[in-house]
Write a protein that holds these residues in place. Structure first.
Motif, PDB file in Angstrom:
ATOM      1  N   GLU A  67       9.041  -7.018  13.119  1.00  0.00           N
ATOM      2  CA  GLU A  67      10.266  -7.299  12.939  1.00  0.00           C
ATOM      3  C   GLU A  67      11.146  -7.534  14.215  1.00  0.00           C
ATOM      4  O   GLU A  67      12.161  -7.850  13.611  1.00  0.00           O
ATOM      5  CB  GLU A  67      10.675  -5.417  12.230  1.00  0.00           C
ATOM      6  N   VAL A  68      11.386  -6.697  15.142  1.00  0.00           N
ATOM      7  CA  VAL A  68      11.878  -6.409  16.080  1.00  0.00           C
ATOM      8  C   VAL A  68      11.717  -8.276  17.324  1.00  0.00           C
ATOM      9  O   VAL A  68      12.281  -8.381  17.806  1.00  0.00           O
ATOM     10  CB  VAL A  68      11.640  -5.542  17.158  1.00  0.00           C
ATOM     11  N   LEU A  69      10.281  -8.100  16.834  1.00  0.00           N
ATOM     12  CA  LEU A  69       9.865  -9.681  17.918  1.00  0.00           C
ATOM     13  C   LEU A  69       9.970 -10.788  17.095  1.00  0.00           C
ATOM     14  O   LEU A  69      10.322 -12.301  17.825  1.00  0.00           O
ATOM     15  CB  LEU A  69       8.139  -9.730  17.585  1.00  0.00           C
ATOM     16  N   ARG A  70      10.453 -10.951  15.568  1.00  0.00           N
ATOM     17  CA  ARG A  70      10.359 -12.014  15.055  1.00  0.00           C
ATOM     18  C   ARG A  70      11.662 -13.015  15.627  1.00  0.00           C
ATOM     19  O   ARG A  70      11.021 -14.054  15.469  1.00  0.00           O
ATOM     20  CB  ARG A  70      10.366 -11.854  13.503  1.00  0.00           C
ATOM     21  N   PRO A  71      12.354 -12.118  15.584  1.00  0.00           N
ATOM     22  CA  PRO A  71      13.454 -13.195  15.871  1.00  0.00           C
ATOM     23  C   PRO A  71      13.709 -13.545  17.111  1.00  0.00           C
ATOM     24  O   PRO A  71      14.042 -14.368  17.893  1.00  0.00           O
ATOM     25  CB  PRO A  71      15.307 -11.605  15.983  1.00  0.00           C
ATOM     26  N   LEU A  72      12.698 -12.734  18.457  1.00  0.00           N
ATOM     27  CA  LEU A  72      12.329 -13.866  19.376  1.00  0.00           C
ATOM     28  C   LEU A  72      11.392 -15.330  19.117  1.00  0.00           C
ATOM     29  O   LEU A  72      10.807 -15.915  19.910  1.00  0.00           O
ATOM     30  CB  LEU A  72      12.154 -12.773  20.259  1.00  0.00           C
ATOM     31  N   GLY A  73      11.010 -14.969  18.086  1.00  0.00           N
ATOM     32  CA  GLY A  73       9.780 -15.899  17.892  1.00  0.00           C
ATOM     33  C   GLY A  73       8.678 -15.391  18.420  1.00  0.00           C
ATOM     34  O   GLY A  73       8.272 -16.491  19.201  1.00  0.00           O
ATOM     35  N   MET A  74       8.515 -14.520  17.906  1.00  0.00           N
ATOM     36  CA  MET A  74       7.118 -14.012  19.248  1.00  0.00           C
ATOM     37  C   MET A  74       5.850 -13.261  18.215  1.00  0.00           C
ATOM     38  O   MET A  74       6.657 -12.469  17.700  1.00  0.00           O
ATOM     39  CB  MET A  74       7.374 -13.154  20.181  1.00  0.00           C
ATOM     40  N   SER A  75       4.759 -13.659  18.312  1.00  0.00           N
ATOM     41  CA  SER A  75       3.855 -12.367  17.281  1.00  0.00           C
ATOM     42  C   SER A  75       3.918 -11.838  18.191  1.00  0.00           C
ATOM     43  O   SER A  75       3.878 -11.471  19.794  1.00  0.00           O
ATOM     44  CB  SER A  75       3.173 -13.193  16.430  1.00  0.00           C
ATOM     45  N   VAL A  76       3.290 -10.153  17.635  1.00  0.00           N
ATOM     46  CA  VAL A  76       2.129  -9.166  18.519  1.00  0.00           C
ATOM     47  C   VAL A  76       0.943  -9.336  19.129  1.00  0.00           C
ATOM     48  O   VAL A  76       1.226  -8.974  20.425  1.00  0.00           O
ATOM     49  CB  VAL A  76       1.990  -8.212  17.502  1.00  0.00           C
ATOM     50  N   THR A  77       0.331 -10.421  19.529  1.00  0.00           N
ATOM     51  CA  THR A  77      -0.577 -10.811  19.930  1.00  0.00           C
ATOM     52  C   THR A  77      -0.072 -11.622  20.909  1.00  0.00           C
ATOM     53  O   THR A  77      -0.715 -11.405  21.982  1.00  0.00           O
ATOM     54  CB  THR A  77      -1.442 -11.758  19.413  1.00  0.00           C
ATOM     55  N   HIS A  78       0.656 -12.606  20.726  1.00  0.00           N
ATOM     56  CA  HIS A  78       1.355 -12.882  21.962  1.00  0.00           C
ATOM     57  C   HIS A  78       2.529 -12.386  22.764  1.00  0.00           C
ATOM     58  O   HIS A  78       2.020 -12.636  23.837  1.00  0.00           O
ATOM     59  CB  HIS A  78       2.530 -14.055  21.040  1.00  0.00           C
ATOM     60  N   TYR A  79       3.234 -11.384  22.371  1.00  0.00           N
ATOM     61  CA  TYR A  79       3.485 -10.162  23.000  1.00  0.00           C
ATOM     62  C   TYR A  79       2.270  -9.469  23.756  1.00  0.00           C
ATOM     63  O   TYR A  79       2.632  -8.896  25.058  1.00  0.00           O
ATOM     64  CB  TYR A  79       4.590  -9.369  21.997  1.00  0.00           C
ATOM     65  N   SER A  80       1.741  -8.977  23.438  1.00  0.00           N
ATOM     66  CA  SER A  80       0.228  -8.368  23.726  1.00  0.00           C
ATOM     67  C   SER A  80      -0.118  -9.159  25.006  1.00  0.00           C
ATOM     68  O   SER A  80      -0.744  -8.862  26.260  1.00  0.00           O
ATOM     69  CB  SER A  80      -0.873  -8.432  23.187  1.00  0.00           C
ATOM     70  N   CYS A  81      -0.544 -10.551  25.145  1.00  0.00           N
ATOM     71  CA  CYS A  81      -0.695 -11.562  26.119  1.00  0.00           C
ATOM     72  C   CYS A  81       0.558 -11.751  27.179  1.00  0.00           C
ATOM     73  O   CYS A  81      -0.272 -11.280  28.385  1.00  0.00           O
ATOM     74  CB  CYS A  81      -1.229 -12.983  25.631  1.00  0.00           C
ATOM     75  N   LEU A  82       1.492 -12.043  26.570  1.00  0.00           N
ATOM     76  CA  LEU A  82       2.296 -11.660  28.033  1.00  0.00           C
ATOM     77  C   LEU A  82       2.444 -10.463  28.495  1.00  0.00           C
ATOM     78  O   LEU A  82       1.616 -10.902  30.705  1.00  0.00           O
ATOM     79  CB  LEU A  82       3.777 -11.839  27.357  1.00  0.00           C
ATOM     80  N   GLU A  83       2.591  -9.161  28.082  1.00  0.00           N
ATOM     81  CA  GLU A  83       2.359  -8.327  28.518  1.00  0.00           C
ATOM     82  C   GLU A  83       1.055  -7.800  29.774  1.00  0.00           C
ATOM     83  O   GLU A  83       0.998  -7.197  30.595  1.00  0.00           O
ATOM     84  CB  GLU A  83       2.068  -6.913  27.658  1.00  0.00           C
ATOM     85  N   LEU A  84      -0.056  -8.541  29.549  1.00  0.00           N
ATOM     86  CA  LEU A  84      -1.418  -7.910  29.266  1.00  0.00           C
ATOM     87  C   LEU A  84      -0.878  -8.651  30.710  1.00  0.00           C
ATOM     88  O   LEU A  84      -1.967  -8.201  31.598  1.00  0.00           O
ATOM     89  CB  LEU A  84      -2.396  -8.234  28.875  1.00  0.00           C
ATOM     90  N   LEU A  85      -1.076  -9.942  30.805  1.00  0.00           N
ATOM     91  CA  LEU A  85      -1.218 -10.803  31.996  1.00  0.00           C
ATOM     92  C   LEU A  85      -0.016 -10.467  33.501  1.00  0.00           C
ATOM     93  O   LEU A  85       0.251 -10.768  34.075  1.00  0.00           O
ATOM     94  CB  LEU A  85      -0.231 -12.376  31.959  1.00  0.00           C
ATOM     95  N   ALA A  86       1.419  -9.597  32.439  1.00  0.00           N
ATOM     96  CA  ALA A  86       1.993  -9.372  33.682  1.00  0.00           C
ATOM     97  C   ALA A  86       1.493  -7.843  34.612  1.00  0.00           C
ATOM     98  O   ALA A  86       1.481  -8.525  35.521  1.00  0.00           O
ATOM     99  CB  ALA A  86       3.394  -8.939  32.838  1.00  0.00           C
TER     100      ALA A  86
END
Lengths: 152, 152
Positions: B31-50
DNA sequence: CAACGTATGTCAGAATCCTGACATGAGTCA
DNA sequence: TGACTCATGTCAGGATTCTGACATACGTTG
């Protein structure tokens, strides 16, 4: 420390751990259910119907955490293969109450044994107190998450 | 009692509750990621890489609980859109270490704020002791589930 | 009674994810 | 050195799930 405050520390995040636990549980269930030719959603549907006969497609979907569209295709397959019956006409409104057939009940009995072994394994090493503690904490999390959903 | 010992009582099953909590968390994150055009897996990937720069596709897949095939299509899209870079040639073996671009880091920063709010909401009403208790219990569950996986 | 909002079952299309498979490279061991 | 095992990246195909949309039926509200 492998990071420097850039984001959410996954090693300490309860959310990440929750996902990890849920993923491990699903994998374990899939493993024991596969020999029976049954998926997790498939099993969930049967288990729900055993405990609450007459549940509708939409109610089953909510109980199994999928959309009613997904549950509908599953229900149609289960009906076609004789595990579930639904009346041709809705007794009231549009709601079609689904029920297990004897065959569905037999199939569920096998699956329950397998799933129970997974649950027992998951609870191994946890005291009664820890289990009821986990129960309360999880209910607390769910409530908090759903609460603020539309509140602000 | 709505059932008679036919199967696993979902109202008392920690496994079911775990799935419910995980589902609620995922829904809240979506719900909170949708406005950013991002899926959960998408976010997880970025967070892991950070947190762990240079992670390979397979390692990212394991960290995000998807297959490496699924992660690969995501990584290709992220690379195409300039959020992630991977060397054209593997420095060693076949492993392609992925890294965030400045754009990826900016994107993650937005998402982290949103996700953190969800995590904070989830933890609302839980004491520090309960949180660390939940942490230990979840780790215990994961360990037990993975343990017996190949042990028998 | 009529209008509205809500919930349901269902259809169609698309997106997502997974299973299976292949070739390549690293590590191990004889 | 050569054979074996394991992990990785990638491609193709299929299965599952989701989003969007529609008609229908109930309950409420005026």
């Amino acid at each position: 420390m492998s990071q420097s405050g850039v984001g959410i520390d996954l090693d300490k995040s309860l959310g990440y751990l929750l996902k990890e636990a849920s993923s491990a549980l699903r994998a374990a269930m899939e493993e024991v259910l596969r020999p029976l030719g049954m998926s997790v959603t498939h099993y969930s549907c049967l288990e729900l119907l055993a405990q609450r006969p007459g549940l509708s497609n939409s109610e089953l979907a909510r109980g199994a955490f999928v959309t009613r569209q997904s549950m509908n295709v599953l229900l149609q397959a289960l009906e076609r293969d004789g595990y579930v019956t639904r009346p041709a006409e809705a007794p009231v409104g549009k709601v079609l109450p689904a029920r297990l057939t004897p065959r569905g009940r037999r199939s569920l009995a096998e699956a329950t044994v397998a799933v129970r072994s997974v649950e027992v394994r998951m609870l191994a090493g946890m005291t009664e107190a820890e289990q009821s503690g986990a129960f309360l904490i999880l209910r607390n999390m769910i409530h908090s998450l759903r609460d603020g959903n539309d509140g602000t």
